[in-house]
Scaffold this motif. Structure first.
Motif, mmCIF file in Angstrom:
data_model
loop_
_atom_site.group_PDB
_atom_site.id
_atom_site.type_symbol
_atom_site.label_atom_id
_atom_site.label_comp_id
_atom_site.label_asym_id
_atom_site.label_seq_id
_atom_site.Cartn_x
_atom_site.Cartn_y
_atom_site.Cartn_z
ATOM 1 N N LYS A 191 45.390 11.109 60.031
ATOM 2 C CA LYS A 191 46.003 11.489 61.309
ATOM 3 C C LYS A 191 46.882 12.723 61.141
ATOM 4 C CE LYS A 191 49.395 9.015 63.074
ATOM 5 N NZ LYS A 191 50.113 7.925 63.794
ATOM 6 N N GLN A 192 47.674 12.747 60.084
ATOM 7 C CA GLN A 192 48.548 13.895 59.856
ATOM 8 C C GLN A 192 47.733 15.162 59.579
ATOM 9 O OE1 GLN A 192 51.747 13.921 60.461
ATOM 10 N NE2 GLN A 192 51.738 11.729 60.911
ATOM 11 N N ALA A 193 46.610 15.017 58.873
ATOM 12 C CA ALA A 193 45.749 16.174 58.600
ATOM 13 C C ALA A 193 45.131 16.710 59.890
ATOM 14 C CB ALA A 193 44.659 15.786 57.602
ATOM 15 N N VAL A 194 44.716 15.804 60.782
ATOM 16 C CA VAL A 194 44.159 16.239 62.071
ATOM 17 C C VAL A 194 45.249 16.910 62.908
ATOM 18 C CG1 VAL A 194 43.053 15.488 64.211
ATOM 19 C CG2 VAL A 194 42.347 14.477 62.031
ATOM 20 N N LEU A 195 46.434 16.324 62.934
ATOM 21 C CA LEU A 195 47.555 16.928 63.667
ATOM 22 C C LEU A 195 47.855 18.336 63.153
ATOM 23 C CD1 LEU A 195 49.994 13.886 63.939
ATOM 24 C CD2 LEU A 195 49.090 15.186 65.876
ATOM 25 N N GLU B 131 31.818 20.395 62.085
ATOM 26 C CA GLU B 131 33.242 20.695 61.974
ATOM 27 C C GLU B 131 33.752 20.275 60.588
ATOM 28 O OE1 GLU B 131 35.245 22.084 64.512
ATOM 29 O OE2 GLU B 131 33.275 22.458 65.403
ATOM 30 N N ARG B 132 34.957 20.696 60.265
ATOM 31 C CA ARG B 132 35.582 20.216 59.020
ATOM 32 C C ARG B 132 35.933 18.742 59.230
ATOM 33 N NH1 ARG B 132 39.791 25.124 57.819
ATOM 34 N NH2 ARG B 132 40.670 24.244 59.734
ATOM 35 N N PHE B 133 35.165 17.873 58.590
ATOM 36 C CA PHE B 133 35.240 16.440 58.861
ATOM 37 C C PHE B 133 36.073 15.763 57.774
ATOM 38 C CE2 PHE B 133 33.865 12.377 60.414
ATOM 39 C CZ PHE B 133 33.422 12.630 61.707
ATOM 40 N N ILE B 134 37.107 15.049 58.210
ATOM 41 C CA ILE B 134 38.008 14.354 57.290
ATOM 42 C C ILE B 134 37.674 12.865 57.341
ATOM 43 C CG2 ILE B 134 40.419 13.924 56.682
ATOM 44 C CD1 ILE B 134 41.093 16.387 58.483
ATOM 45 N N THR B 135 37.505 12.231 56.190
ATOM 46 C CA THR B 135 37.111 10.823 56.163
ATOM 47 C C THR B 135 38.004 10.021 55.222
ATOM 48 O OG1 THR B 135 35.574 10.956 54.293
ATOM 49 C CG2 THR B 135 34.689 11.511 56.474
ATOM 50 N N GLY C 163 41.123 19.491 60.536
ATOM 51 C CA GLY C 163 39.763 19.112 60.882
ATOM 52 C C GLY C 163 39.744 17.996 61.908
ATOM 53 N N VAL C 164 38.577 17.335 62.016
ATOM 54 C CA VAL C 164 38.397 16.209 62.937
ATOM 55 C C VAL C 164 38.088 14.967 62.114
ATOM 56 C CG1 VAL C 164 37.555 17.751 64.740
ATOM 57 C CG2 VAL C 164 35.905 16.564 63.270
ATOM 58 N N ALA C 165 38.185 13.791 62.744
ATOM 59 C CA ALA C 165 37.999 12.547 61.993
ATOM 60 C C ALA C 165 37.652 11.412 62.937
ATOM 61 C CB ALA C 165 39.273 12.198 61.221
ATOM 62 N N VAL C 166 37.090 10.355 62.372
ATOM 63 C CA VAL C 166 36.921 9.093 63.089
ATOM 64 C C VAL C 166 38.102 8.198 62.732
ATOM 65 C CG1 VAL C 166 35.531 6.998 63.305
ATOM 66 C CG2 VAL C 166 34.409 9.226 63.194
ATOM 67 N N VAL D 272 36.247 9.700 67.800
ATOM 68 C CA VAL D 272 36.302 10.972 67.073
ATOM 69 C C VAL D 272 37.516 11.736 67.593
ATOM 70 C CG1 VAL D 272 35.093 13.082 66.437
ATOM 71 C CG2 VAL D 272 33.789 10.984 66.879
ATOM 72 N N VAL D 273 38.420 12.061 66.692
ATOM 73 C CA VAL D 273 39.729 12.589 67.069
ATOM 74 C C VAL D 273 39.872 14.027 66.581
ATOM 75 C CG1 VAL D 273 42.217 12.249 66.815
ATOM 76 C CG2 VAL D 273 40.698 10.268 66.955
ATOM 77 N N ALA D 274 40.453 14.867 67.441
ATOM 78 C CA ALA D 274 40.675 16.279 67.116
ATOM 79 C C ALA D 274 42.077 16.673 67.573
ATOM 80 C CB ALA D 274 39.632 17.156 67.810
ATOM 81 N N PRO D 275 42.619 17.754 67.013
ATOM 82 C CA PRO D 275 43.929 18.213 67.492
ATOM 83 C C PRO D 275 43.840 18.719 68.927
ATOM 84 C CG PRO D 275 42.994 19.791 65.942
ATOM 85 C CD PRO D 275 42.096 18.593 65.919
ATOM 86 N N ALA D 276 44.942 18.636 69.639
ATOM 87 C CA ALA D 276 44.981 19.155 71.007
ATOM 88 C C ALA D 276 44.589 20.630 71.003
ATOM 89 C CB ALA D 276 46.383 18.982 71.581
#
Length: 220
Positions: free
Chosen positions: A149-153, A110-114, A157-160, A88-92
């Motif tokens: 990945k770019q959206a999380v950066l 959280e705002r979850f991106i899939t 939101g966060v994503a798997v 599960v990945v989130a921005p720094a």
């Protein structure tokens, strides 16, 4: 020509592969090392979504395909060659980044991106949540790991994601892997072809290479 090269024992000629999109983070590295040893190989590498890879697999259009989620189908032969770790990945700097033993329910708020339904990563996530009688309501659905990945950066939101996809961003501190109970998920990458298929010398040599050398090449 392929038959003649096989008789001479030379590894040269075409290599046709289809790979699910997340494979772009490791397959070019493996192929590059292989080509250093066998410069006479002519690679044709197609990255596409899981549905298209499955279609090409069943139509026997490639030497073999590379994917993470293989169907239960007795017509197929699959060779596991590399670990696929999903986190599960989130921005720094995300509020959850310094927490430990997070419950998945908290992360789902959280705002979850899939990925889109049917992709390998989405299948893994949906099966995990189903086993816990949970479901995700995506804030956004995107068509590739790179887009996610770019959206999380961007802090959306966060994503798997497969940790293959974020090696650089994790190393440079731009992305954090959250400490969530049940994660990371450990899966495998597979090389897959139809049962009974006779691989060319080029394809069988490359298959042997990824089975034996993937971890050495990618752990550098």
């Amino acid at each position: 020509d392929d038959e003649l090269e096989s008789l001479k024992g030379e590894v040269r000629g075409p290599l046709q592969l289809s790979v699910v999109t997340t494979g772009k983070y490791f397959m070019p590295h493996l192929l590059g090392h292989f080509l250093q040893e066998h410069p006479g190989v002519e690679p044709h590498l197609k990255f596409t979504n899981r549905a298209r890879v499955m279609e090409r697999l069943m139509e026997n259009r490639d030497d073999f395909v590379v994917m993470g989620q293989i169907p239960d189908d007795k017509r197929l032969v699959a060779y596991p060659f590399l670990e696929n770790i999903l986190g599960v990945v989130a921005p720094a700097g995300h509020p959850l980044a310094d927490r430990r033993n997070l419950e998945i329910e908290e992360v789902l708020r959280e705002r979850f991106i899939t990925r889109e339904p049917g992709s390998g990563t989405r299948l893994v996530l949906d099966r995990l949540l189903e086993s816990r009688h949970l479901e995700v309501e995506p804030y956004m659905e995107l068509g590739s790991s790179e887009a996610i990945k770019q959206a999380v950066l961007a802090g959306i939101g966060v994503a798997v994601l497969s940790l293959h996809a974020i090696r650089l961003e994790q190393a440079t501190g731009k992305l954090s892997v959250l400490d969530v109970k049940g994660f990371p998920l450990r899966r495998r990458w597979y090389a897959v072809h139809l049962k009974g298929k006779r691989l060319s010398l080029v394809a069988s040599t490359f298959l042997d290479f990824i089975l034996s050398e993937s971890h050495r090449v990618l752990d550098r």
